[in-house]
Design a protein around this motif. Structure first.
Motif, PDB file in Angstrom:
ATOM      1  N   ARG A   1     -28.184  -4.378  42.720  1.00 33.38           N
ATOM      2  CA  ARG A   1     -28.948  -3.592  42.931  1.00 33.38           C
ATOM      3  C   ARG A   1     -27.846  -2.276  43.194  1.00 33.38           C
ATOM      4  O   ARG A   1     -28.403  -1.359  42.934  1.00 33.38           O
ATOM      5  N   PHE A   2     -27.138  -2.560  44.250  1.00 30.44           N
ATOM      6  CA  PHE A   2     -26.709  -1.700  44.457  1.00 30.44           C
ATOM      7  C   PHE A   2     -24.937  -0.441  43.361  1.00 30.44           C
ATOM      8  O   PHE A   2     -25.606   0.485  43.361  1.00 30.44           O
ATOM      9  N   THR A   4     -26.143  -0.519  40.183  1.00 32.90           N
ATOM     10  CA  THR A   4     -26.734   0.046  39.570  1.00 32.90           C
ATOM     11  C   THR A   4     -27.297   1.411  40.301  1.00 32.90           C
ATOM     12  O   THR A   4     -27.468   2.349  39.296  1.00 32.90           O
ATOM     13  N   ALA A   5     -27.689   1.523  41.060  1.00 32.65           N
ATOM     14  CA  ALA A   5     -28.441   2.584  41.907  1.00 32.65           C
ATOM     15  C   ALA A   5     -27.283   4.038  41.788  1.00 32.65           C
ATOM     16  O   ALA A   5     -27.491   4.621  42.077  1.00 32.65           O
TER      17      ALA A   5
END
Length: 169
Positions: A1-2, A4-5
């Protein structure tokens, strides 16, 4: 997720690891990761930039002691912040003059870097300052007011004509 962010951030972001000589001194930084906006800002692809040395990516920046400044960040942990830095870069046949807000912080034995192109902001401020100096130098009384009727600017000509200083009006 990191990840992707970071890859979907609007601002450029990059990670660099140190390159050291046999004595342990930092001689350069190697690009370990750069997000798409970062690569776009220098006109390259993320794939082509990974593994490149900072001295290869920005050879024109070496005269500004970039490696030494970033090595200081690694050694001390003290972030490096530069606002409104003018850069002239030559990419192929294109010469770009831009202003950046650059932030560099230590990340382990390397650095993380973010930057923002503030060229339009700097140009707008310059234009505003230039326009204000013309108005202030005018012989005529020139003043402006907001929609609320409050006076926002008062020229030198207005001061000479009416006798009120800008701080008084």
């Amino acid at each position: 997720r990191f990840r992707t962010a970071v890859e979907n951030m609007l601002e450029p972001f990059a990670l660099f690891s140190t390159v050291r000589d046999e004595s342990g001194a930092i001689t350069d930084f190697r690009c370990d990761y750069i997000n798409p906006p970062g690569a776009d800002s220098v006109g390259l692809t993320t794939e082509s930039m990974q593994g490149m040395l900072l001295s290869e990516l920005f050879p024109g920046r070496l005269e500004y002691e970039l490696i030494d400044r970033y090595a200081h960040v690694v050694a001390t942990g003290e972030p490096h912040v530069r606002e409104e830095v003018d850069y002239i870069n030559v990419f192929g046949e294109d010469t770009l003059v831009r202003a950046f807000d650059i932030r560099v912080a230590r990340l382990g034995d390397g650095i993380e870097m973010t930057w923002r192109d503030i060229t339009q902001k700097v140009l707008a401020e310059s234009q505003r300052d230039w326009s204000a100096s013309i108005v202030d130098a005018a012989v005529d009384a020139i003043m402006s007011a907001g929609l609320d009727g409050v006076i926002k600017s008062w020229s030198g000509g207005a001061e000479r004509l009416y006798g009120w200083r800008p701080d008084e009006i």
